[in-house]
Scaffold this motif. Structure first.
Motif, PDB file in Angstrom:
ATOM      1  N   GLY A 225      53.374  -3.447  17.062  1.00 52.68           N
ATOM      2  CA  GLY A 225      52.526  -4.616  17.244  1.00 52.68           C
ATOM      3  C   GLY A 225      51.164  -4.283  17.805  1.00 52.68           C
ATOM      4  N   VAL A 226      50.666  -3.068  17.508  1.00 53.29           N
ATOM      5  CA  VAL A 226      49.355  -2.651  17.995  1.00 53.29           C
ATOM      6  C   VAL A 226      48.439  -2.410  16.806  1.00 53.29           C
ATOM      7  N   ASP A 227      47.123  -2.456  17.047  1.00 55.37           N
ATOM      8  CA  ASP A 227      46.184  -2.217  15.955  1.00 55.37           C
ATOM      9  C   ASP A 227      45.288  -0.997  16.188  1.00 55.37           C
ATOM     10  N   PHE A 228      45.575  -0.244  17.254  1.00 52.32           N
ATOM     11  CA  PHE A 228      44.870   1.018  17.506  1.00 52.32           C
ATOM     12  C   PHE A 228      45.792   1.928  18.290  1.00 52.32           C
ATOM     13  N   VAL A 229      45.933   3.171  17.836  1.00 47.08           N
ATOM     14  CA  VAL A 229      46.791   4.136  18.530  1.00 47.08           C
ATOM     15  C   VAL A 229      45.967   5.371  18.862  1.00 47.08           C
ATOM     16  N   TRP A 230      46.026   5.743  20.120  1.00 53.18           N
ATOM     17  CA  TRP A 230      45.292   6.904  20.645  1.00 53.18           C
ATOM     18  C   TRP A 230      46.291   8.034  20.873  1.00 53.18           C
ATOM     19  N   VAL A 231      46.077   9.166  20.203  1.00 56.68           N
ATOM     20  CA  VAL A 231      46.939  10.342  20.326  1.00 56.68           C
ATOM     21  C   VAL A 231      46.065  11.460  20.874  1.00 56.68           C
ATOM     22  N   SER A 232      46.108  11.634  22.176  1.00 55.46           N
ATOM     23  CA  SER A 232      45.143  12.499  22.854  1.00 55.46           C
ATOM     24  C   SER A 232      45.808  13.769  23.375  1.00 55.46           C
ATOM     25  N   ALA A 233      45.309  14.930  22.909  1.00 57.06           N
ATOM     26  CA  ALA A 233      45.770  16.237  23.410  1.00 57.06           C
ATOM     27  C   ALA A 233      47.280  16.387  23.302  1.00 57.06           C
ATOM     28  N   ILE A 234      47.820  15.911  22.177  1.00 59.19           N
ATOM     29  CA  ILE A 234      49.250  16.031  21.914  1.00 59.19           C
ATOM     30  C   ILE A 234      49.518  16.896  20.696  1.00 59.19           C
ATOM     31  N   ALA A 235      48.690  16.741  19.653  1.00 56.04           N
ATOM     32  CA  ALA A 235      48.966  17.425  18.392  1.00 56.04           C
ATOM     33  C   ALA A 235      49.074  18.938  18.561  1.00 56.04           C
ATOM     34  N   HIS A 236      48.308  19.494  19.501  1.00 59.35           N
ATOM     35  CA  HIS A 236      48.325  20.954  19.650  1.00 59.35           C
ATOM     36  C   HIS A 236      49.650  21.488  20.194  1.00 59.35           C
ATOM     37  N   GLN A 237      50.429  20.653  20.848  1.00 59.60           N
ATOM     38  CA  GLN A 237      51.696  21.143  21.382  1.00 59.60           C
ATOM     39  C   GLN A 237      52.818  21.085  20.341  1.00 59.60           C
ATOM     40  N   ASN A 238      52.500  20.557  19.153  1.00 64.41           N
ATOM     41  CA  ASN A 238      53.492  20.385  18.093  1.00 64.41           C
ATOM     42  C   ASN A 238      53.278  21.361  16.946  1.00 64.41           C
ATOM     43  N   SER A 239      54.340  21.585  16.185  1.00 70.95           N
ATOM     44  CA  SER A 239      54.198  22.194  14.865  1.00 70.95           C
ATOM     45  C   SER A 239      53.636  21.143  13.911  1.00 70.95           C
ATOM     46  N   ARG A 240      53.223  21.569  12.738  1.00 71.44           N
ATOM     47  CA  ARG A 240      52.721  20.595  11.772  1.00 71.44           C
ATOM     48  C   ARG A 240      53.827  19.630  11.352  1.00 71.44           C
TER      49      ARG A 240
END
Length: 329
Positions: A225-240
């Protein structure tokens, strides 16, 4: 000495001041030193530490000009007191402690490079909970000076309710709410982070505009139920593969027409620039099972695989403040 040899030796010597200042931060020494100064026996007693160890450490700190030494008394220089006081708004102490935790992983880089995954790592003198608290608060230390400016660069943004995934102490949530007074936010993270974020929200007088949700984005669905999602400094800790799964969860959480914004380092195709990104990939090698730093093309592929359209680089920097935007169809 060959200039090339001097360059290599000088470049690799930086660990020594880091270890000295970081050890003092881990021991909490700076807040034990009153304005009128302190002797080594007094400091050792207050720190519950050895006289020999504190003597050597205090002298090294004075040699580095982090402390002042006058006779047998040691002082925190007035200009450094705000930076070295744990409860100061300008404190750097959490990041200094987190860097000591990082160093324990980096010291095993050869092992990790050979194995392809982190070596076993011991906790710091403050224990695992202390390391975890330092990590969360360190995210505030590095973000609070830049968050408002980065958000301004993203404007105009039009959303009513945002979701901050893995929000940590809430630094970025609060920056967005300051910039968009009519907006509300859901702050989503693990219990220890949410607890700290609640305190920060009260201090920022923004708690009434924030919904605090405890969860694990690796295991749980995200609040919807949100219209904007902020993903900050998380992608680097994951595999693709992990990022694709996270982006799918974000897609499901977003209302049609909503946006995802990813703040992280964005590498060029050679993976050697920016330099901070190449070095941060090392940090992920020694601290995560599969994390790394990624190129814009890789982010585009993974976002589109999750269903997003129009992924593009909105802000490019040489550090972790690049931002990629994409839309939910």
């Amino acid at each position: 000495m060959l200039p090339e040899k001097k360059w290599i030796l000088d470049m690799t010597d930086g660990f020594r001041p880091t270890a000295v200042v970081g050890a003092a931060a881990e021991l909490g020494l700076f807040d034990l030193i009153p304005d009128e100064g302190i002797t080594v026996p007094e400091l050792a007693r207050k720190a519950n530490a050895s006289l020999r160890g504190i003597q050597v450490l205090a002298d090294a700190l004075a040699a580095l000009e982090v402390l002042e030494k006058k006779g047998d008394r040691y002082f925190v220089p007035p200009k450094l007191r705000p930076v070295l006081s744990e409860n100061s708004p300008e404190t750097a102490i959490p990041m200094l402690r987190h860097r000591m935790s990082m160093m324990r992983g980096w010291s095993q880089l050869a092992w990790a490079a050979k194995a392809g995954f982190p070596a076993p790592k011991t906790s710091g003198i403050r224990g695992p909970d202390g390391d975890l608290q330092a990590f969360v608060l360190a995210m505030d230390v590095i973000s609070r000076e830049v968050a408002d400016d980065v958000v301004r660069q993203l404007l105009p943004l039009q959303f009513k309710k945002m979701l901050d995934v893995g929000a940590g102490p809430g630094t970025w949530t609060f920056a967005f709410l300051r910039a968009i007074p009519e907006a509300r936010a859901i702050l989503f993270d693990l219990p220890h982070a949410v607890s700290l974020a609640r305190q920060k929200a009260e201090q920022a007088a923004l708690a009434d505009r924030v919904e605090f949700v405890v969860g694990d984005f690796y295991r749980d669905e995200l609040p919807s139920g949100v219209d904007f999602v902020w993903v900050s400094a998380i992608a680097h800790q994951n595999s693709r593969e992990q990022n694709r799964e996270l982006f799918r969860k974000v897609y499901r959480a977003l209302e049609p027409g909503g946006q995802i914004a990813i703040r992280d380092i964005v590498m060029d195709a050679s993976r050697t620039s920016p330099v901070d990104g190449a070095l941060f990939a090392i940090n992920m090698l020694v601290n995560t099972p599969a994390g790394g730093t990624y190129t814009l093309d890789e982010y585009r592929e993974d976002l589109m695989a999750a269903g997003f359209s129009e992924p593009h680089l909105r802000i490019r920097t040489e550090n972790m403040n690049s931002v990629i935007l994409a839309h939910r169809r």
